[in-house]
Design a protein around this motif. Structure first.
Motif, PDB file in Angstrom:
ATOM      1  N   CYS A  15       1.019  -1.536  -2.924  1.00  0.00           N
ATOM      2  CA  CYS A  15       0.429  -1.584  -4.333  1.00  0.00           C
ATOM      3  C   CYS A  15       0.969  -0.663  -5.232  1.00  0.00           C
ATOM      4  CB  CYS A  15      -1.660  -1.070  -4.370  1.00  0.00           C
ATOM      5  SG  CYS A  15      -1.303   0.409  -4.223  1.00  0.00           S
ATOM      6  N   ASP A  16       2.041  -0.889  -5.146  1.00  0.00           N
ATOM      7  CA  ASP A  16       2.950   0.105  -5.639  1.00  0.00           C
ATOM      8  C   ASP A  16       2.534   1.302  -6.528  1.00  0.00           C
ATOM      9  OD1 ASP A  16       5.074  -1.250  -4.723  1.00  0.00           O
ATOM     10  OD2 ASP A  16       4.926  -3.019  -6.230  1.00  0.00           O
ATOM     11  N   GLY A  17       1.255   2.311  -6.478  1.00  0.00           N
ATOM     12  CA  GLY A  17       0.839   2.886  -6.517  1.00  0.00           C
ATOM     13  C   GLY A  17       0.056   2.420  -7.679  1.00  0.00           C
ATOM     14  N   PHE A  18      -0.728   1.404  -7.849  1.00  0.00           N
ATOM     15  CA  PHE A  18      -2.285   0.723  -8.661  1.00  0.00           C
ATOM     16  C   PHE A  18      -2.804   0.422  -7.567  1.00  0.00           C
ATOM     17  CE2 PHE A  18       1.770   0.275 -11.803  1.00  0.00           C
ATOM     18  CZ  PHE A  18       1.272   0.536 -12.268  1.00  0.00           C
ATOM     19  N   PRO A  19      -3.551   1.404  -7.209  1.00  0.00           N
ATOM     20  CA  PRO A  19      -4.437   0.866  -6.058  1.00  0.00           C
ATOM     21  C   PRO A  19      -6.045   0.683  -6.226  1.00  0.00           C
ATOM     22  CG  PRO A  19      -5.156   3.383  -7.229  1.00  0.00           C
ATOM     23  CD  PRO A  19      -3.946   2.806  -7.732  1.00  0.00           C
ATOM     24  N   THR A  20      -6.492   0.095  -7.278  1.00  0.00           N
ATOM     25  CA  THR A  20      -7.337  -0.505  -8.079  1.00  0.00           C
ATOM     26  C   THR A  20      -6.704  -1.563  -9.464  1.00  0.00           C
ATOM     27  OG1 THR A  20      -8.940   1.148  -7.759  1.00  0.00           O
ATOM     28  CG2 THR A  20      -9.523  -0.200  -9.078  1.00  0.00           C
ATOM     29  N   VAL A  21      -7.827  -3.239  -9.203  1.00  0.00           N
ATOM     30  CA  VAL A  21      -7.348  -4.040 -10.240  1.00  0.00           C
ATOM     31  C   VAL A  21      -8.549  -4.802 -10.025  1.00  0.00           C
ATOM     32  CG1 VAL A  21      -5.422  -4.234  -9.414  1.00  0.00           C
ATOM     33  CG2 VAL A  21      -6.813  -5.870  -8.316  1.00  0.00           C
ATOM     34  N   ALA A  22      -8.904  -5.628 -11.752  1.00  0.00           N
ATOM     35  CA  ALA A  22      -9.908  -6.174 -12.231  1.00  0.00           C
ATOM     36  C   ALA A  22      -9.697  -7.144 -11.804  1.00  0.00           C
ATOM     37  CB  ALA A  22     -10.819  -5.641 -13.055  1.00  0.00           C
ATOM     38  N   THR A  36     -15.928  -9.492 -13.592  1.00  0.00           N
ATOM     39  CA  THR A  36     -15.356  -8.944 -13.547  1.00  0.00           C
ATOM     40  C   THR A  36     -15.424  -8.523 -12.187  1.00  0.00           C
ATOM     41  OG1 THR A  36     -15.076  -7.096 -14.447  1.00  0.00           O
ATOM     42  CG2 THR A  36     -13.648  -8.793 -15.101  1.00  0.00           C
ATOM     43  N   LEU A  37     -14.211  -8.410 -10.727  1.00  0.00           N
ATOM     44  CA  LEU A  37     -14.688  -7.586  -9.190  1.00  0.00           C
ATOM     45  C   LEU A  37     -13.604  -6.918  -9.497  1.00  0.00           C
ATOM     46  CD1 LEU A  37     -14.421 -11.079  -7.515  1.00  0.00           C
ATOM     47  CD2 LEU A  37     -16.509  -9.358  -7.927  1.00  0.00           C
ATOM     48  N   ASN A  38     -13.942  -5.774  -8.840  1.00  0.00           N
ATOM     49  CA  ASN A  38     -12.788  -4.292  -9.349  1.00  0.00           C
ATOM     50  C   ASN A  38     -12.906  -4.484  -7.396  1.00  0.00           C
ATOM     51  OD1 ASN A  38     -13.075  -3.649 -11.461  1.00  0.00           O
ATOM     52  ND2 ASN A  38     -14.967  -2.410 -10.967  1.00  0.00           N
ATOM     53  N   VAL A  39     -11.734  -4.336  -7.082  1.00  0.00           N
ATOM     54  CA  VAL A  39     -11.241  -4.531  -5.830  1.00  0.00           C
ATOM     55  C   VAL A  39      -9.866  -2.881  -6.358  1.00  0.00           C
ATOM     56  CG1 VAL A  39      -9.420  -5.984  -4.047  1.00  0.00           C
ATOM     57  CG2 VAL A  39     -10.778  -7.062  -5.978  1.00  0.00           C
ATOM     58  N   THR A  40      -9.840  -2.814  -4.587  1.00  0.00           N
ATOM     59  CA  THR A  40      -9.289  -1.053  -4.234  1.00  0.00           C
ATOM     60  C   THR A  40      -8.792  -2.169  -2.910  1.00  0.00           C
ATOM     61  OG1 THR A  40     -10.899  -0.862  -2.492  1.00  0.00           O
ATOM     62  CG2 THR A  40     -11.027   0.313  -4.630  1.00  0.00           C
ATOM     63  N   CYS A  41      -6.852  -1.322  -2.820  1.00  0.00           N
ATOM     64  CA  CYS A  41      -6.201  -1.599  -2.168  1.00  0.00           C
ATOM     65  C   CYS A  41      -6.772  -1.244  -0.335  1.00  0.00           C
ATOM     66  CB  CYS A  41      -5.031  -0.820  -2.036  1.00  0.00           C
ATOM     67  SG  CYS A  41      -3.035  -0.507  -1.015  1.00  0.00           S
ATOM     68  N   ARG A  42      -6.293  -2.162   0.380  1.00  0.00           N
ATOM     69  CA  ARG A  42      -7.018  -1.649   1.948  1.00  0.00           C
ATOM     70  C   ARG A  42      -5.539  -1.040   2.650  1.00  0.00           C
ATOM     71  NH1 ARG A  42      -8.476  -6.999   3.975  1.00  0.00           N
ATOM     72  NH2 ARG A  42      -6.675  -8.401   3.295  1.00  0.00           N
ATOM     73  N   ALA A  43      -5.404  -0.837   1.831  1.00  0.00           N
ATOM     74  CA  ALA A  43      -3.406  -0.196   3.010  1.00  0.00           C
ATOM     75  C   ALA A  43      -4.038   1.285   2.634  1.00  0.00           C
ATOM     76  CB  ALA A  43      -2.272  -0.600   2.601  1.00  0.00           C
ATOM     77  N   THR A  47      -6.143   5.537  -3.028  1.00  0.00           N
ATOM     78  CA  THR A  47      -5.581   6.415  -3.366  1.00  0.00           C
ATOM     79  C   THR A  47      -4.358   6.404  -3.800  1.00  0.00           C
ATOM     80  OG1 THR A  47      -4.710   6.643  -1.555  1.00  0.00           O
ATOM     81  CG2 THR A  47      -6.733   7.928  -1.388  1.00  0.00           C
ATOM     82  N   GLY A  48      -3.425   5.381  -3.876  1.00  0.00           N
ATOM     83  CA  GLY A  48      -2.617   4.891  -4.425  1.00  0.00           C
ATOM     84  C   GLY A  48      -0.643   5.199  -3.983  1.00  0.00           C
ATOM     85  N   HIS A  49      -1.769   6.247  -2.441  1.00  0.00           N
ATOM     86  CA  HIS A  49      -0.386   6.812  -2.093  1.00  0.00           C
ATOM     87  C   HIS A  49      -0.769   7.041  -0.067  1.00  0.00           C
ATOM     88  CE1 HIS A  49      -2.729  10.138  -3.108  1.00  0.00           C
ATOM     89  NE2 HIS A  49      -2.622  11.172  -1.617  1.00  0.00           N
ATOM     90  N   LEU A  50       0.527   6.490   0.374  1.00  0.00           N
ATOM     91  CA  LEU A  50      -0.051   7.043   1.572  1.00  0.00           C
ATOM     92  C   LEU A  50       0.213   8.659   2.529  1.00  0.00           C
ATOM     93  CD1 LEU A  50       1.692   3.897   3.381  1.00  0.00           C
ATOM     94  CD2 LEU A  50      -0.678   4.650   2.560  1.00  0.00           C
TER      95      LEU A  50
END
Length: 60
Positions: A15-22, A36-43, A47-50
């Motif tokens: 997600c390149d640090g942008f973990p939540t998108v609408a 709108t749907l709020n979607v978070t990164c599954r990886a 959080t935006g980081h590993l």
């Protein structure tokens, strides 16, 4: 000259640090706003980081 501190965690490569998108669905509500749907990164689980000990896998 001060030295920069090393990063404690890597930025998520998915997600390149942008973990939540609408995401807009294209449907308009009666008041004129869009649904709108709020979607978070599954990886990174939003959080935006590993953590530093996590390796990137090919199937994620």
């Amino acid at each position: 000259m001060p030295r920069p501190l090393p990063a404690r965690a890597r930025i998520c490569p998915h997600c390149d640090g942008f973990p939540t998108v609408a995401i807009t669905t294209g449907i308009r509500r009666p008041d004129g706003t869009r649904h709108t749907l709020n979607v978070t990164c599954r990886a990174c689980h939003g959080t935006g980081h590993l953590p530093t000990g996590v390796r990137e896998s090919a199937d994620a």
